[in-house]
Every structure is written in structure tokens, then in C-alpha cells.
Design a protein around this motif. Structure first.
Motif, PDB file in Angstrom:
ATOM      1  N   LEU A   1       0.857  -1.222  -0.074  1.00  0.00           N
ATOM      2  CA  LEU A   1      -0.018   0.032   0.141  1.00  0.00           C
ATOM      3  C   LEU A   1       0.887   1.023  -0.002  1.00  0.00           C
ATOM      4  CD1 LEU A   1      -2.742   1.312   0.183  1.00  0.00           C
ATOM      5  CD2 LEU A   1      -2.722   1.277   2.638  1.00  0.00           C
ATOM      6  N   THR A   2       2.082   1.427   0.890  1.00  0.00           N
ATOM      7  CA  THR A   2       2.772   2.390   0.757  1.00  0.00           C
ATOM      8  C   THR A   2       3.486   2.916  -0.351  1.00  0.00           C
ATOM      9  OG1 THR A   2       4.413   1.253   2.222  1.00  0.00           O
ATOM     10  CG2 THR A   2       2.940   2.386   3.594  1.00  0.00           C
ATOM     11  N   GLN A   3       3.954   1.500  -1.118  1.00  0.00           N
ATOM     12  CA  GLN A   3       4.473   1.610  -2.077  1.00  0.00           C
ATOM     13  C   GLN A   3       3.543   2.125  -3.353  1.00  0.00           C
ATOM     14  OE1 GLN A   3       5.953  -2.255  -2.619  1.00  0.00           O
ATOM     15  NE2 GLN A   3       8.106  -1.896  -2.122  1.00  0.00           N
ATOM     16  N   ILE A   4       2.565   1.944  -3.442  1.00  0.00           N
ATOM     17  CA  ILE A   4       1.434   2.492  -4.562  1.00  0.00           C
ATOM     18  C   ILE A   4       1.218   3.731  -4.302  1.00  0.00           C
ATOM     19  CG2 ILE A   4      -0.954   2.152  -5.154  1.00  0.00           C
ATOM     20  CD1 ILE A   4      -0.634  -0.865  -4.536  1.00  0.00           C
ATOM     21  N   LEU A   5       1.024   4.084  -2.963  1.00  0.00           N
ATOM     22  CA  LEU A   5       0.819   5.660  -2.531  1.00  0.00           C
ATOM     23  C   LEU A   5       2.139   6.234  -2.888  1.00  0.00           C
ATOM     24  CD1 LEU A   5      -0.770   5.315   1.099  1.00  0.00           C
ATOM     25  CD2 LEU A   5      -2.008   5.807  -1.084  1.00  0.00           C
ATOM     26  N   THR A   6       3.235   5.815  -2.756  1.00  0.00           N
ATOM     27  CA  THR A   6       4.604   6.798  -3.281  1.00  0.00           C
ATOM     28  C   THR A   6       4.361   6.672  -4.712  1.00  0.00           C
ATOM     29  OG1 THR A   6       5.665   5.700  -1.352  1.00  0.00           O
ATOM     30  CG2 THR A   6       6.990   6.540  -3.191  1.00  0.00           C
ATOM     31  N   MET A   7       4.163   5.553  -5.319  1.00  0.00           N
ATOM     32  CA  MET A   7       4.177   5.671  -6.864  1.00  0.00           C
ATOM     33  C   MET A   7       2.900   6.740  -7.434  1.00  0.00           C
ATOM     34  SD  MET A   7       4.891   1.988  -8.091  1.00  0.00           S
ATOM     35  CE  MET A   7       3.267   1.176  -7.441  1.00  0.00           C
ATOM     36  N   ASN A   8       2.073   6.934  -6.760  1.00  0.00           N
ATOM     37  CA  ASN A   8       1.093   7.873  -7.294  1.00  0.00           C
ATOM     38  C   ASN A   8       1.394   9.173  -6.657  1.00  0.00           C
ATOM     39  OD1 ASN A   8      -1.452   6.420  -8.893  1.00  0.00           O
ATOM     40  ND2 ASN A   8      -0.481   5.007  -7.331  1.00  0.00           N
ATOM     41  N   GLU A   9       2.317   9.358  -5.822  1.00  0.00           N
ATOM     42  CA  GLU A   9       2.688  10.715  -5.178  1.00  0.00           C
ATOM     43  C   GLU A   9       1.590  11.259  -4.395  1.00  0.00           C
ATOM     44  OE1 GLU A   9       4.030  13.358  -8.418  1.00  0.00           O
ATOM     45  OE2 GLU A   9       5.812  12.269  -8.561  1.00  0.00           O
ATOM     46  N   MET A  10       0.952  10.242  -3.665  1.00  0.00           N
ATOM     47  CA  MET A  10      -0.152  10.439  -2.614  1.00  0.00           C
ATOM     48  C   MET A  10       0.477  10.503  -1.297  1.00  0.00           C
ATOM     49  SD  MET A  10      -3.307   8.624  -4.146  1.00  0.00           S
ATOM     50  CE  MET A  10      -4.346   9.104  -2.699  1.00  0.00           C
ATOM     51  N   GLN A  11       0.018  11.627  -0.448  1.00  0.00           N
ATOM     52  CA  GLN A  11       0.334  11.399   1.136  1.00  0.00           C
ATOM     53  C   GLN A  11      -1.113  11.338   1.878  1.00  0.00           C
ATOM     54  OE1 GLN A  11       2.528  15.003   2.171  1.00  0.00           O
ATOM     55  NE2 GLN A  11       4.335  14.441   0.921  1.00  0.00           N
ATOM     56  N   VAL A  12      -1.166  10.503   2.651  1.00  0.00           N
ATOM     57  CA  VAL A  12      -2.034  10.280   3.449  1.00  0.00           C
ATOM     58  C   VAL A  12      -1.885  10.385   4.925  1.00  0.00           C
ATOM     59  CG1 VAL A  12      -3.226   8.490   1.889  1.00  0.00           C
ATOM     60  CG2 VAL A  12      -1.870   7.894   4.010  1.00  0.00           C
ATOM     61  N   ASP A  13      -2.823  10.937   5.851  1.00  0.00           N
ATOM     62  CA  ASP A  13      -2.573  11.274   7.168  1.00  0.00           C
ATOM     63  C   ASP A  13      -2.360  10.025   7.849  1.00  0.00           C
ATOM     64  OD1 ASP A  13      -2.652  14.125   6.708  1.00  0.00           O
ATOM     65  OD2 ASP A  13      -4.739  13.888   6.780  1.00  0.00           O
ATOM     66  N   ARG A  14      -3.283   9.054   7.652  1.00  0.00           N
ATOM     67  CA  ARG A  14      -3.556   7.749   8.359  1.00  0.00           C
ATOM     68  C   ARG A  14      -3.998   6.811   7.688  1.00  0.00           C
ATOM     69  NH1 ARG A  14      -7.259   6.135  12.611  1.00  0.00           N
ATOM     70  NH2 ARG A  14      -8.560   7.891  12.236  1.00  0.00           N
ATOM     71  N   ILE A  15      -3.315   5.406   8.017  1.00  0.00           N
ATOM     72  CA  ILE A  15      -3.754   4.237   7.448  1.00  0.00           C
ATOM     73  C   ILE A  15      -4.311   3.342   8.449  1.00  0.00           C
ATOM     74  CG2 ILE A  15      -3.231   2.004   6.067  1.00  0.00           C
ATOM     75  CD1 ILE A  15      -0.695   3.649   4.979  1.00  0.00           C
ATOM     76  N   GLU A  16      -5.731   2.983   8.403  1.00  0.00           N
ATOM     77  CA  GLU A  16      -6.194   2.084   9.487  1.00  0.00           C
ATOM     78  C   GLU A  16      -6.579   0.691   8.960  1.00  0.00           C
ATOM     79  OE1 GLU A  16      -9.252   3.360  12.767  1.00  0.00           O
ATOM     80  OE2 GLU A  16     -10.142   2.829  11.261  1.00  0.00           O
ATOM     81  N   PHE A  17      -6.215  -0.082   9.955  1.00  0.00           N
ATOM     82  CA  PHE A  17      -6.485  -1.651   9.571  1.00  0.00           C
ATOM     83  C   PHE A  17      -7.679  -2.030  10.650  1.00  0.00           C
ATOM     84  CE2 PHE A  17      -2.688  -1.288   7.478  1.00  0.00           C
ATOM     85  CZ  PHE A  17      -2.611  -2.313   6.343  1.00  0.00           C
ATOM     86  N   GLY A  18      -8.696  -2.568   9.992  1.00  0.00           N
ATOM     87  CA  GLY A  18      -9.988  -2.890  10.793  1.00  0.00           C
ATOM     88  C   GLY A  18      -9.830  -4.095  11.606  1.00  0.00           C
TER      89      GLY A  18
END
Length: 245
Positions: free
Chosen positions: A161-178
Motif C-alpha cells: 500500500l505504501t509503495q502504491i501511494l508513493t508511486m502515485n505521489e499521494m500523501q495520507v495522514d493515516r492508514i487504519e486496519f480494521g
């Protein structure tokens, strides 16, 4: 004989004066220009202030000797650095930053981990551009050891997930796993439900393309069932209920 002695005295005098001039220049020439490369987490000014905090540390000779003979200054999120002299008052600082993909909150500290799940840094402040990961269950955390996840099989999903976000140049505040490993992203007032991690590439790509239209809007974006190959399995955006985080 007298002429030989006079000649020797002149040579010694010239050598002494030359040495004195060299020592004077060495002790008075200071670093006046600092160029920093390889830095993303710190600005050039911040690095310069850390490495050259006072007049003494800017002395070119002392800086050269200290760089060669002493251990380098420990800088959070920096693996190491090089100081290269391009002139008496010109230096280049090459920064080698630690690779971090996320962090967890642990005992009033933020513990940052790399792509292998190794805890590489502990800090009291959140680092801009690195997501907080919540919902994970883990044991005692030790610096420079692997994050002791209760479900180790979930880490490849975090990394993907973090690699995909980096490739899309996206920054998120938080990643939550339910509770059932379903993923939720938080971007400001926007809550994005991704489901159980399937089809992440398409979901993140679609989210990235929607962000300009979603700017300034909050709510819950449902991408659990999004499928690029099936246009009917789309997404919905609903407003948050009052009191919902």
C-alpha cells in the motif's frame, strides 16, 4: 661561514612566517557557503544549523579535522552524511536519509519503520509525509528490531500500500486496519474505505484521479467494491455523520 648562517636564519625566518600565515589563515577561514543534497526530511537551513551551530564549528580547519577524526553528529532520520570541501569556505553536505514507510504510536512516542518492518527511529513528533498506521496489534517495540506484529502476514500489505501511494505521489495522514484487516485511508476530512486490500492499484489510481474534484470536501468514499474492469462496481461518496472521526 657567517654568510651561510645568515642564509639559514633567513630560510628559518621565511619558513616561520609562512607557517604563521598558514596557521592564521587556517584558524580564521570559515565555512561561508553550505550546499546540501539528498535531503527531503530537512531543509538546507536546518541541516546547516545542525552541523554548523556556532562560529567554532564553522572554522574550516576544525571542521575538516572533526569530520575526519570524530564520529558524525546523530541526526534523526539520517543514516549518515558526507562533508566535501570544494574550497576553504565552501562545503557540500550529502545526506543519506533513512527509508521510512510508516509509523506507529507506542508509549507516548512515534516509532518509525522501514520497508522491512525494522524500527529505525523513535521521535516525539510526527514526520510530515509519513503515514500513521493504526489498528495493528503488536508486542514490545525495540529500536532497530522488527515491528513485532501479532499478524505478521499483514506487513506485506502495508508495504504494498505504501509503495502504491508513493508511486502515485499521494500523501495520507493515516492508514487504519480494521478488525478484519479492512483498510481505511484518512486524508484530511476525507475517509476512504478500500476493503480488504484487493485491487489496490486500481483503487489508489482512481482515488488519485478524483482528488482534485474532492479537494475541500469531506465525507466517506466507498471504494471497497471498485473494479476498473467492471464499471458497475463503482464508488459512492457519503457525508459523515455528526461525531464521526
Amino acid at each position: 661561514m657567517q654568510k651561510v648562517q645568515n642564509k639559514k636564519r633567513k630560510i628559518i625566518l621565511v619558513a616561520a612566517v609562512s607557517l604563521a600565515v598558514m596557521v592564521f589563515l587556517a584558524l580564521t577561514v570559515s565555512v561561508s557557503e553550505v550546499v546540501v543534497t539528498g535531503n527531503e526530511k530537512y531543509t538546507e537551513e536546518e541541516i546547516a544549523k545542525i552541523l554548523f551551530p556556532d562560529r567554532m564549528s564553522k572554522n574550516s580547519l576544525l571542521c575538516f579535522l572533526k569530520n575526519r577524526l570524530q564520529e558524525h553528529v546523530q541526526i534523526p532520520f539520517v543514516e549518515d552524511y558526507e562533508i566535501i570541501f570544494h574550497g576553504p569556505g565552501q562545503v557540500e553536505v550529502i545526506i543519506y536519509e533513512k527509508s521510512v514507510v510508516g509509523y506507529v504510536s507506542y508509549m507516548n512516542s512515534y516509532m518509525y519503520f522501514d520497508k522491512d518492518g525494522i524500527i529505525v527511529e523513535s521521535a516525539n513528533e510526527a514526520l510530515l509525509g509519513v503515514p500513521l498506521v493504526t489498528g495493528l496489534k503488536f508486542g514490545q517495540i525495540i529500536l532497530y528490531q522488527k515491528l513485532p506484529l501479532e499478524k505478521e502476514e499483514i506487513f506485506p500489505e502495508i508495504l504494498a500500500l505504501t509503495q502504491i501511494l508513493t508511486m502515485n505521489e499521494m500523501q495520507v495522514d493515516r492508514i487504519e486496519f480494521g478488525a478484519y484487516d479492512e483498510i481505511t485511508l484518512y486524508l484530511g476530512d476525507l475517509e476512504v474505505l478500500l476493503g480488504n486490500g484487493g485491487n489496490l492499484n486500481d483503487k489508489i489510481s482512481e482515488l488519485n484521479s478524483m482528488l482534485p474534484q474532492l479537494e475541500g470536501h469531506g465525507g466517506i468514499l466507498h471504494l471497497e467494491d471498485y473494479d476498473d474492469a467492471n464499471i458497475r462496481a463503482g464508488y459512492t461518496l457519503e457525508p459523515k455523520s455528526k461525531g464521526t472521526d
